[in-house]
Design a protein around this motif. Structure first.
Motif, mmCIF file in Angstrom:
data_model
loop_
_atom_site.group_PDB
_atom_site.id
_atom_site.type_symbol
_atom_site.label_atom_id
_atom_site.label_comp_id
_atom_site.label_asym_id
_atom_site.label_seq_id
_atom_site.Cartn_x
_atom_site.Cartn_y
_atom_site.Cartn_z
ATOM 1 N N GLU A 83 1.283 -1.252 -0.062
ATOM 2 C CA GLU A 83 -0.133 0.260 -0.075
ATOM 3 C C GLU A 83 1.200 1.096 0.214
ATOM 4 N N GLY A 84 2.136 1.179 0.767
ATOM 5 C CA GLY A 84 2.928 2.189 1.112
ATOM 6 C C GLY A 84 3.810 2.690 -0.470
ATOM 7 N N LEU A 85 3.373 1.538 -1.210
ATOM 8 C CA LEU A 85 4.929 1.194 -2.050
ATOM 9 C C LEU A 85 4.463 2.208 -3.454
ATOM 10 N N VAL A 86 2.524 0.815 -3.703
ATOM 11 C CA VAL A 86 2.175 1.578 -5.362
ATOM 12 C C VAL A 86 1.122 3.205 -5.206
ATOM 13 N N ARG A 87 1.841 3.806 -6.693
ATOM 14 C CA ARG A 87 1.404 4.716 -6.587
ATOM 15 C C ARG A 87 0.388 5.136 -7.607
ATOM 16 N N PRO A 88 -0.140 6.462 -8.010
ATOM 17 C CA PRO A 88 -1.500 5.645 -9.172
ATOM 18 C C PRO A 88 -0.855 4.968 -10.253
ATOM 19 N N ASN A 89 0.253 5.351 -10.492
ATOM 20 C CA ASN A 89 1.060 5.414 -12.022
ATOM 21 C C ASN A 89 1.257 3.593 -12.136
ATOM 22 N N THR A 90 1.300 3.261 -11.085
ATOM 23 C CA THR A 90 1.993 1.789 -10.733
ATOM 24 C C THR A 90 1.098 0.238 -11.630
ATOM 25 N N LYS A 91 1.933 0.060 -12.574
ATOM 26 C CA LYS A 91 1.598 -0.614 -13.743
ATOM 27 C C LYS A 91 2.362 -2.108 -13.694
ATOM 28 N N LEU A 92 3.255 -2.423 -13.389
ATOM 29 C CA LEU A 92 4.062 -3.537 -12.709
ATOM 30 C C LEU A 92 4.244 -3.909 -11.278
ATOM 31 N N ILE A 93 3.739 -5.109 -10.744
ATOM 32 C CA ILE A 93 4.714 -5.919 -9.437
ATOM 33 C C ILE A 93 5.975 -6.632 -9.974
ATOM 34 N N ILE A 94 6.919 -6.830 -8.898
ATOM 35 C CA ILE A 94 7.577 -8.206 -9.767
ATOM 36 C C ILE A 94 8.252 -8.615 -9.002
ATOM 37 N N ILE A 95 8.651 -9.639 -8.778
ATOM 38 C CA ILE A 95 8.099 -10.941 -7.594
ATOM 39 C C ILE A 95 9.494 -11.740 -8.473
ATOM 40 N N ASN A 96 10.346 -12.568 -7.652
ATOM 41 C CA ASN A 96 11.067 -13.234 -8.350
ATOM 42 C C ASN A 96 10.403 -15.196 -7.480
ATOM 43 N N ASN A 97 10.627 -16.413 -8.037
ATOM 44 C CA ASN A 97 9.621 -17.205 -7.249
ATOM 45 C C ASN A 97 10.313 -18.542 -7.024
ATOM 46 N N PRO A 98 10.959 -19.439 -6.867
ATOM 47 C CA PRO A 98 12.031 -18.293 -5.155
ATOM 48 C C PRO A 98 12.531 -17.318 -5.585
ATOM 49 N N ASN A 99 12.973 -16.926 -4.459
ATOM 50 C CA ASN A 99 13.831 -15.077 -4.606
ATOM 51 C C ASN A 99 15.435 -16.262 -5.312
ATOM 52 N N ASN A 100 16.208 -15.844 -5.932
ATOM 53 C CA ASN A 100 17.417 -15.550 -6.145
ATOM 54 C C ASN A 100 17.417 -13.977 -5.592
ATOM 55 N N PRO A 101 18.675 -14.017 -4.483
ATOM 56 C CA PRO A 101 19.973 -14.992 -3.715
ATOM 57 C C PRO A 101 19.667 -15.591 -2.507
ATOM 58 N N MET A 102 18.228 -15.686 -2.350
ATOM 59 C CA MET A 102 17.779 -15.895 -0.907
ATOM 60 C C MET A 102 17.512 -17.938 -0.675
ATOM 61 N N GLY A 103 16.686 -18.404 -2.187
ATOM 62 C CA GLY A 103 16.319 -19.418 -2.047
ATOM 63 C C GLY A 103 14.914 -19.193 -0.756
ATOM 64 N N ILE A 104 14.269 -18.611 -1.074
ATOM 65 C CA ILE A 104 13.174 -18.767 -1.026
ATOM 66 C C ILE A 104 11.687 -18.078 -1.691
#
Length: 445
Positions: free
Chosen positions: A166-187
């Motif tokens: 909620e505190g990160l998005v803006r009215p012009n936010t088009k994309l949320i990017i995730i990496n699953n599982p994560n590099n470098p964490m392996g989670i």
């Protein structure tokens, strides 16, 4: 001229992975296989009641192929195979992903770039998990978009906190990017968190990109069944007693984001990491949104047109019913075996002499993010200089690791962290950890 930041981890690997005699535990792919290895893994399959013996020479089927451009989207067979990968573990009420919703690309790195090139530009905004593969936030910036970093925190076990969106998005936010599982964490991101991310994005009409190159390699970490129950580790601990007793079973691997009921999602993957075939340079991008697929294809006309027919053919063989499961089984068993060696190493150095070693043990993918610190004369625990540490270890022992602050923290965050790739050949990992162990004994303990 396009302004783009140096790709720190790729430049580090380019500089040091060809060091003579290197023991490369910076590598992020499961131990690579050859074409002969693939053929040896193949098992007979039954189709319509008939047992089919796979070709012992998968190249023979390609020998008479005329090397035209080939299918622009990728061969229909390969796209069907990839669609089936995304459907693995889907709920019964979820419609199978159509093969026409898959585009074959030159690796996942080309798939990600194609999506950014298609969707983002000046005036747009994206949110990206952090740390992650640098391409996922710096390419959007190079295209003129603004990017807010969604910080993964150790206290949250490196699982993203959806309440922070909620505190990160803006009215012009088009994309949320995730990496699953994560590099470098392996989670991996658990299913219930993925569902929360989707609900958040769906309410606002925001696209989601999920880079899922490591998703097929959900091995469960040290809580998973041990392929070598009687093995004794190089640090003197029996595998079964020290790493499995009193631990709960692993949580189920997360599904692909494409199976969770939101059309404005895009997923990418490749043959490189979980399938141990980085040399094919073959990946894919998929979406349930036909308009997104159409836009990606239009943009692709200006980039790479299609993949090599040879790469497409070899990928078809690797993802065939005869080979896919044996290949994944081989790589998952390798991950389960090797994570135990790494866990014993970390356990030994958690609190030994002046050294402190800390991590969140990975349960998927091929990488771990491990922090090394030392206790100073004033009893204060300070992270080591990870860049200096990696260079000195390489020069002294030929063991190659990736420094966290340079390659993931832009010189400011993740001091003392190193990324270790542990799904390489077991003998290489054992030798590398043994040499790293002696280095710590001689220089830091």
């Amino acid at each position: 001229m396009v302004k783009i930041e140096p790709f720190a981890v790729e430049q580090w690997m380019d500089t040091y992975e060809t060091t003579p005699g290197v023991l490369n535990i910076a590598e992020t792919c499961a131990a690579s296989v050859s074409i002969a290895d693939l053929a040896a893994l193949a098992v007979p399959t039954v189709i319509d009641g008939t047992t089919v013996i796979p070709s012992a020479d998968p190249l023979s089927a390609l020998a008479t192929t005329r090397l035209t451009y080939g299918a622009i989207r990728g061969s229909s067979t390969l796209r069907k195979q990839v669609a089936a990968l995304f459907d693995a573990g889907k709920d019964e009420n979820v419609t199978p992903l159509p093969a026409d919703n898959v585009i074959i690309t030159q690796g996942a790195i080309a798939a990600n770039f194609l999506l950014f090139y298609t969707l983002l530009g000046p005036g747009d905004h994206a949110v990206c998990v952090y740390p992650t593969y640098q391409q996922l936030y710096d390419v959007p910036k190079s295209l003129g978009a603004e990017v807010s970093l969604w910080m993964l925190k150790k206290e949250d076990q490196y699982v993203p906190d959806v309440t922070e969106l909620e505190g990160l998005v803006r009215p012009n936010t088009k994309l949320i990017i995730i990496n699953n599982p994560n590099n470098p964490m392996g989670i991996p991101i658990p299913r219930h968190v993925l569902e929360d991310i989707i609900r958040f994005a769906q309410q606002r009409g925001i696209f989601i990109l999920s880079d899922e190159v490591y998703l097929p390699l959900a091995h469960g970490g040290t809580r998973a069944p041990n392929p070598d129950q009687d093995e004794v580790g190089m640090f003197g601990e029996a595998s079964h007693s020290s790493l499995q007793t009193s631990t709960p079973p692993p949580t189920p691997p997360p599904p692909s984001i494409l199976t969770l009921g939101y059309d404005k999602v895009i997923a990418t993957g490749s043959m490189s990491k979980a399938f141990a075939l980085a040399g094919l340079r073959l990946g894919w991008v998929a979406s349930r949104d036909p308009a997104m697929i159409k836009a990606l294809l239009a943009a692709r006309d200006y980039t790479t047109i299609c993949v090599s027919q040879l790469d497409d053919g070899m990928a078809r063989y690797a993802l065939s019913d005869a080979v896919r499961q044996p290949l994944l089984r081989r790589n998952i068993e390798l991950a389960r075996r090797n994570i135990r060696h790494l866990a014993r190493f970390v356990r030994k150095w958690e609190n030994k002499g002046r050294v402190r070693c800390d991590w969140i043990s990975p349960t998927a993918g091929t990488t771990a993010f491990v922090q090394f610190s030392t206790v100073c004369d004033d009893e204060v625990v300070r992270p080591i200089d990870d860049v200096e540490f990696c260079l000195e270890v390489l020069g002294t022992t030929q063991v190659l690791m990736v420094p966290g602050s340079r390659c993931f923290g832009h010189g400011e965050r993740f001091r003392g962290y190193v990324r270790i790739g542990y799904v390489n050949e077991t003998a290489v990992l054992i030798e590398a950890l043994s040499k790293l162990d002696r280095y710590l004994e001689n220089n830091l303990a």
